[in-house]
Design a protein around this motif. Sequence first.
Motif, short mmCIF file in Angstrom:
data_model
loop_
_atom_site.label_atom_id
_atom_site.label_comp_id
_atom_site.label_asym_id
_atom_site.label_seq_id
_atom_site.Cartn_x
_atom_site.Cartn_y
_atom_site.Cartn_z
N GLY A 128 4.27 -31.22 20.62
CA GLY A 128 2.80 -30.87 21.22
C GLY A 128 1.97 -30.39 20.08
N ARG A 129 1.94 -30.60 19.05
CA ARG A 129 0.90 -30.00 17.87
C ARG A 129 -0.05 -30.96 17.84
NH1 ARG A 129 2.70 -25.00 18.92
NH2 ARG A 129 4.72 -24.60 18.17
N LEU A 130 -1.14 -30.97 18.61
CA LEU A 130 -2.26 -32.08 18.61
C LEU A 130 -3.37 -31.84 17.48
CD1 LEU A 130 -3.69 -34.16 20.07
CD2 LEU A 130 -5.25 -32.22 21.45
N GLU A 131 -3.36 -30.63 16.94
CA GLU A 131 -4.17 -30.46 15.99
C GLU A 131 -3.68 -31.05 14.53
OE1 GLU A 131 -7.62 -30.19 15.82
OE2 GLU A 131 -7.21 -29.95 17.98
N THR A 132 -2.15 -30.91 14.56
CA THR A 132 -1.29 -31.33 13.53
C THR A 132 -1.39 -32.86 13.30
OG1 THR A 132 -0.14 -29.55 13.45
CG2 THR A 132 0.75 -31.16 12.23
N LEU A 133 -1.02 -33.48 14.29
CA LEU A 133 -1.35 -35.01 14.64
C LEU A 133 -2.38 -35.37 14.10
CD1 LEU A 133 0.15 -36.00 18.36
CD2 LEU A 133 1.20 -36.20 16.09
N LYS A 134 -3.93 -34.80 14.38
CA LYS A 134 -4.89 -35.47 14.24
C LYS A 134 -5.00 -35.21 12.44
CE LYS A 134 -7.36 -34.32 18.24
NZ LYS A 134 -8.54 -33.19 18.85
N ALA A 135 -4.48 -34.09 11.87
CA ALA A 135 -4.47 -33.95 10.33
C ALA A 135 -3.73 -34.99 9.86
CB ALA A 135 -3.89 -32.69 10.32
N LEU A 136 -2.62 -35.33 10.38
CA LEU A 136 -1.71 -36.37 9.69
C LEU A 136 -2.24 -37.67 9.89
CD1 LEU A 136 1.81 -35.18 11.08
CD2 LEU A 136 1.12 -35.35 8.66
N VAL A 137 -3.08 -37.99 10.88
CA VAL A 137 -3.77 -39.18 11.13
C VAL A 137 -4.89 -39.46 10.05
CG1 VAL A 137 -5.17 -40.98 12.79
CG2 VAL A 137 -3.01 -39.86 13.49
N GLU A 138 -5.73 -38.41 10.07
CA GLU A 138 -6.55 -38.41 8.97
C GLU A 138 -6.18 -38.69 7.60
OE1 GLU A 138 -8.36 -34.57 9.25
OE2 GLU A 138 -9.28 -34.99 11.31
N LEU A 139 -4.85 -38.28 7.31
CA LEU A 139 -4.08 -38.22 6.03
C LEU A 139 -3.40 -39.86 5.85
CD1 LEU A 139 -2.74 -34.83 5.67
CD2 LEU A 139 -4.69 -35.86 3.97
N ASP A 140 -3.81 -40.65 6.82
CA ASP A 140 -3.43 -42.07 6.80
C ASP A 140 -1.69 -42.21 6.87
OD1 ASP A 140 -5.86 -43.24 6.65
OD2 ASP A 140 -6.10 -42.94 4.72
N VAL A 141 -1.04 -41.36 7.79
CA VAL A 141 0.39 -41.59 7.69
C VAL A 141 0.65 -42.91 8.72
CG1 VAL A 141 0.87 -39.08 7.70
CG2 VAL A 141 0.41 -40.13 10.13
N ASP A 142 1.67 -43.50 8.64
CA ASP A 142 2.06 -44.54 9.50
C ASP A 142 2.57 -44.27 10.86
OD1 ASP A 142 3.07 -47.12 10.32
OD2 ASP A 142 4.82 -47.11 9.19
N GLU A 167 -2.51 -39.34 24.63
CA GLU A 167 -3.65 -39.92 24.67
C GLU A 167 -4.37 -39.97 23.24
OE1 GLU A 167 -5.59 -36.98 27.23
OE2 GLU A 167 -4.87 -37.73 29.15
N PHE A 168 -4.11 -39.06 22.36
CA PHE A 168 -4.61 -39.11 21.05
C PHE A 168 -4.01 -40.32 20.28
CE2 PHE A 168 -4.06 -38.32 16.53
CZ PHE A 168 -5.49 -38.30 16.20
N LEU A 169 -2.66 -40.44 20.44
CA LEU A 169 -1.94 -41.56 19.62
C LEU A 169 -2.31 -43.14 20.23
CD1 LEU A 169 1.24 -39.81 19.25
CD2 LEU A 169 -0.46 -40.30 17.29
N ASP A 170 -2.73 -43.08 21.56
CA ASP A 170 -3.20 -44.40 22.21
C ASP A 170 -4.44 -44.62 21.44
OD1 ASP A 170 -1.03 -44.70 23.81
OD2 ASP A 170 -2.13 -43.79 25.47
N TRP A 171 -5.35 -43.64 21.62
CA TRP A 171 -6.66 -43.94 20.72
C TRP A 171 -6.54 -44.25 19.23
CZ3 TRP A 171 -8.51 -41.08 16.42
CH2 TRP A 171 -9.86 -41.42 16.03
N ALA A 172 -5.61 -43.30 18.57
CA ALA A 172 -5.32 -43.74 17.08
C ALA A 172 -4.77 -45.28 16.87
CB ALA A 172 -4.29 -42.84 16.39
N ASN A 173 -3.83 -45.55 17.80
CA ASN A 173 -3.51 -46.96 17.83
C ASN A 173 -4.62 -47.88 18.01
OD1 ASN A 173 -0.41 -47.26 17.27
ND2 ASN A 173 -0.49 -45.64 18.98
#
Length: 268
Positions: A128-142, A167-173
Amino acid sequence: MESEGPPESESSEKSIFFSQQEEEEDDNEEEEESKEAEETATINPLLPPALTGDVEGLQKIFEDPENPHHDQAMQLLLEEDIVGRNLLYAACMAGQSDVIRALAKYGVNLNEKTTRGYTLLHCAAAWGRLETLKALVELDVDIESLNFQEERARDVAARYSQTECVEFLDWANARLALKKYIAKVSAIVTDTAKGPGKLFKEDKNTILSACRIKNEWLETHLEASINELFEQKQQLEDIVTPIFTKMATPRDTGSIPGPGRSHMPWSS
C-alpha cells in the motif's frame, strides 16, 4: 509458502530486513551485547539510511571515495535475501520513495524480479505504498510485469485490498494504453514494410499529426483522468481506423476480387 506482500502479521514478513534490529530488544542484556556486536559486523550498511530515508547518507556511500563502504556500494545494494529481494525492496516496504529515486540514478534494474517473479512495483502495491508506486511509474518501470501467479501489480494491490493503489495503477494502465497505441500507429505509418498497403501522403500526414497532438496532450495533461485518457485514445482511433481500413480494402480493378479484408495490425 512465503508471500511477497504483507501477510496477516506484517512483522513476520519484514523480519528478513528488520530482524537484526528487533532482536536487540528481546533477550537479556548480557546475551544481547554479544549479539549486537556480531550483528553489527554483518548488517548491510546501506540498510539504516534506506529505511530512514537518509538520501544524503546513501549518496555519501556511493559517491565519496573515502567512505569505507564506497567500493562495495553496488554489491551491498544488490545483495539479496533468501527469496531474491535486495535493498530496494526494503525501501519499498518502508515507503521511502526518495530513496528509490536516488538509488535509481546508479543504474540498478528496477524491473528485477524475485525468485517468484515479484517486482518492486508488486511489492509497493502489496504494502500500500502509494507514493512509492508513483515514483516507480515515473521511473518507467514495467507496470505489466507478471509474477508467478500471472498477477500484475494492480492485481496484487487488489488482493491485499489496497484501494488507492488499485485506482492509481488503473490510471497508469490507461495512460500506458494511449502511449502504446500512439507508438504503434506511428511505427506502422513510418515503416512501409509494416504498413497495410499504399499510404497516400495526405493520409500519412494526417495520422502523424494526430499522433503528435496526442503525445503533446499527454505531456501537458499529467493529471488527466482515466475517462479523459480513454477519450483521447478513442479520438485517435476514429482518425486512424478509416484510413487504414481504406488502405486494406481491395480496389476494384475489374479482376476477380481478393479474399476479403486483410488483417489490420493497427487495431488495439
